[in-house]
Design a protein around this motif. Sequence first.
Motif, PDB file in Angstrom:
ATOM      1  N   GLN A 139       6.784  14.845   1.250  1.00  0.00           N
ATOM      2  CA  GLN A 139       6.469  14.556   2.642  1.00  0.00           C
ATOM      3  C   GLN A 139       5.107  13.871   2.753  1.00  0.00           C
ATOM      4  O   GLN A 139       4.299  13.904   1.825  1.00  0.00           O
ATOM      5  CB  GLN A 139       6.487  15.848   3.458  1.00  0.00           C
ATOM      6  N   GLY A 140       4.876  13.263   3.912  1.00  0.00           N
ATOM      7  CA  GLY A 140       3.574  12.662   4.177  1.00  0.00           C
ATOM      8  C   GLY A 140       3.339  11.320   3.521  1.00  0.00           C
ATOM      9  O   GLY A 140       2.205  10.857   3.452  1.00  0.00           O
ATOM     10  N   CYS A 141       4.411  10.658   3.046  1.00  0.00           N
ATOM     11  CA  CYS A 141       4.261   9.415   2.277  1.00  0.00           C
ATOM     12  C   CYS A 141       4.589   8.197   3.139  1.00  0.00           C
ATOM     13  O   CYS A 141       5.652   8.117   3.745  1.00  0.00           O
ATOM     14  CB  CYS A 141       5.174   9.438   1.052  1.00  0.00           C
ATOM     15  N   TRP A 142       3.661   7.238   3.138  1.00  0.00           N
ATOM     16  CA  TRP A 142       3.810   5.994   3.879  1.00  0.00           C
ATOM     17  C   TRP A 142       3.748   4.799   2.936  1.00  0.00           C
ATOM     18  O   TRP A 142       3.055   4.839   1.919  1.00  0.00           O
ATOM     19  CB  TRP A 142       2.693   5.850   4.918  1.00  0.00           C
ATOM     20  N   VAL A 143       4.471   3.745   3.301  1.00  0.00           N
ATOM     21  CA  VAL A 143       4.412   2.466   2.586  1.00  0.00           C
ATOM     22  C   VAL A 143       4.117   1.375   3.606  1.00  0.00           C
ATOM     23  O   VAL A 143       4.744   1.328   4.667  1.00  0.00           O
ATOM     24  CB  VAL A 143       5.736   2.152   1.861  1.00  0.00           C
ATOM     25  N   ALA A 144       3.152   0.526   3.285  1.00  0.00           N
ATOM     26  CA  ALA A 144       2.823  -0.614   4.146  1.00  0.00           C
ATOM     27  C   ALA A 144       2.818  -1.875   3.299  1.00  0.00           C
ATOM     28  O   ALA A 144       2.273  -1.884   2.193  1.00  0.00           O
ATOM     29  CB  ALA A 144       1.464  -0.416   4.812  1.00  0.00           C
ATOM     30  N   GLN A 145       3.429  -2.936   3.833  1.00  0.00           N
ATOM     31  CA  GLN A 145       3.482  -4.202   3.107  1.00  0.00           C
ATOM     32  C   GLN A 145       2.819  -5.286   3.935  1.00  0.00           C
ATOM     33  O   GLN A 145       3.047  -5.398   5.135  1.00  0.00           O
ATOM     34  CB  GLN A 145       4.928  -4.567   2.771  1.00  0.00           C
ATOM     35  N   ALA A 146       1.987  -6.084   3.265  1.00  0.00           N
ATOM     36  CA  ALA A 146       1.216  -7.112   3.942  1.00  0.00           C
ATOM     37  C   ALA A 146       2.069  -8.338   4.227  1.00  0.00           C
ATOM     38  O   ALA A 146       3.083  -8.598   3.567  1.00  0.00           O
ATOM     39  CB  ALA A 146       0.002  -7.490   3.105  1.00  0.00           C
ATOM     40  N   SER A 147       1.626  -9.117   5.205  1.00  0.00           N
ATOM     41  CA  SER A 147       2.285 -10.373   5.541  1.00  0.00           C
ATOM     42  C   SER A 147       2.107 -11.371   4.401  1.00  0.00           C
ATOM     43  O   SER A 147       1.267 -11.198   3.513  1.00  0.00           O
ATOM     44  CB  SER A 147       1.690 -10.946   6.819  1.00  0.00           C
ATOM     45  N   VAL A 148       2.890 -12.441   4.447  1.00  0.00           N
ATOM     46  CA  VAL A 148       2.776 -13.490   3.434  1.00  0.00           C
ATOM     47  C   VAL A 148       1.366 -14.076   3.436  1.00  0.00           C
ATOM     48  O   VAL A 148       0.729 -14.222   2.383  1.00  0.00           O
ATOM     49  CB  VAL A 148       3.823 -14.590   3.667  1.00  0.00           C
TER      50      VAL A 148
ATOM     51  N   LEU B 184       0.848  -1.193   0.000  1.00  0.00           N
ATOM     52  CA  LEU B 184       0.000   0.000   0.000  1.00  0.00           C
ATOM     53  C   LEU B 184       0.878   1.236   0.000  1.00  0.00           C
ATOM     54  O   LEU B 184       1.862   1.311   0.735  1.00  0.00           O
ATOM     55  CB  LEU B 184      -0.898   0.029   1.235  1.00  0.00           C
ATOM     56  N   MET B 185       0.529   2.200  -0.832  1.00  0.00           N
ATOM     57  CA  MET B 185       1.169   3.517  -0.839  1.00  0.00           C
ATOM     58  C   MET B 185       0.118   4.549  -0.482  1.00  0.00           C
ATOM     59  O   MET B 185      -0.952   4.590  -1.101  1.00  0.00           O
ATOM     60  CB  MET B 185       1.748   3.814  -2.226  1.00  0.00           C
ATOM     61  N   ALA B 186       0.400   5.382   0.510  1.00  0.00           N
ATOM     62  CA  ALA B 186      -0.584   6.383   0.944  1.00  0.00           C
ATOM     63  C   ALA B 186       0.138   7.670   1.324  1.00  0.00           C
ATOM     64  O   ALA B 186       1.177   7.637   1.994  1.00  0.00           O
ATOM     65  CB  ALA B 186      -1.393   5.862   2.124  1.00  0.00           C
ATOM     66  N   ALA B 187      -0.426   8.780   0.902  1.00  0.00           N
ATOM     67  CA  ALA B 187       0.110  10.102   1.247  1.00  0.00           C
ATOM     68  C   ALA B 187      -0.982  10.914   1.933  1.00  0.00           C
ATOM     69  O   ALA B 187      -2.152  10.871   1.520  1.00  0.00           O
ATOM     70  CB  ALA B 187       0.594  10.830  -0.004  1.00  0.00           C
ATOM     71  N   PHE B 188      -0.597  11.646   2.988  1.00  0.00           N
ATOM     72  CA  PHE B 188      -1.557  12.364   3.814  1.00  0.00           C
ATOM     73  C   PHE B 188      -1.278  13.868   3.811  1.00  0.00           C
ATOM     74  O   PHE B 188      -0.173  14.308   3.512  1.00  0.00           O
ATOM     75  CB  PHE B 188      -1.512  11.837   5.255  1.00  0.00           C
ATOM     76  N   LYS B 189      -2.294  14.610   4.193  1.00  0.00           N
ATOM     77  CA  LYS B 189      -2.160  16.053   4.336  1.00  0.00           C
ATOM     78  C   LYS B 189      -1.109  16.378   5.394  1.00  0.00           C
ATOM     79  O   LYS B 189      -0.824  15.586   6.283  1.00  0.00           O
ATOM     80  CB  LYS B 189      -3.501  16.657   4.765  1.00  0.00           C
TER      81      LYS B 189
END
Length: 339
Positions: free
Chosen positions: A238-247, A201-206
């Motif tokens: 700025q404000g950028c997050w990366v989340a990776q799911a489990s196997v 997941l790629m997400a950027a916030f205010k």
Amino acid sequence: MAPRDSGILQGEKTDSQGAGKLGALLMSCSKILIIGSGITGLSCAGKLADAGLNVMVLDKGRGVGGRLATKRTRCGRQFDHGAQYVTARAPNFHAVLRSMRAAATVDVWEAGAPEPHFVGVPGMSGLPKHLVTGLDVSQNTTVETVGARDGGWTVTTQTDSLAASHVVVTTPAPQITPLIGVDHPLTRRLLSVEMAPCLTLMAAFKDGQPIPFTSKRMPQQPLSWIAYNSSKPSRLSQGCWVAQASVDWSVENLERDNAELAELMLPMLCAQIGADPSAAQYVAAHRWRYARSTSPLGEPFLRDNSRTLYLGGDWCIGPRVEAGWISGRAIADDILKRI
């Protein structure tokens, strides 16, 4: 083509007399084709090219690097949506990363880890872009088959047939059998290799949203890795997050479309970082079908009886970028030894 800086490290050079003999042999060699421009393909191609061989890298993508990837959006956001960082245990690989740091294409991410976390600059793609300098790379080139011919190989793409004296295949293990054929002896060796997917997941916030941590690993949770991408050195947004799911979660949800994946993963990310999902200005998901080698081969590469077809990648040794680099270098060493 830009000239290559030598990728040969201390202790890898031959003496001048040996180099002269080798050079004469190399001039008479046919082209070596390397399939895949990830870390394995580039590390192999770089050493062979530095030794004077005629090498071409074929890759189906628009950019080099494989999972050493950076996503740039139209709104100016930037995400490392594949490999998050690189570590080094082998002295030679550590020396390569130090040279890249001196060239300002790699830096250290201060993420509170016990060992240095190296990242490409200004994104993870900066690392393969450094390695590819001076190499002959054909992108947007999909290889369909690799077949034996008298004294060599024929590599068939969607538009052409290319002759080669040697072929090095560095794609994920499950993608190799369709290229070399189910009847090839090496196909049986690939059956022991298992690779797992990873959904990202790629997400950027205010501006003004909470930043409770730089990175967080949660092996037992659906989101097993979360990183504040903007905390890495030289990141442009700025404000950028990366989340990776489990196997397990990735396997369970692998065939969902990207929009649905993003909708499922965003609330899980927000719950961890204390953000409101409605504050997200950019949300997207990416599917890595073959991301992690969960059951590696256990040796650096495979070579067929002709000694001119090689298979390699991080799936040979383990799920680390360094493993792919070691595999590529080992293949190059073997080719040079046998010429």
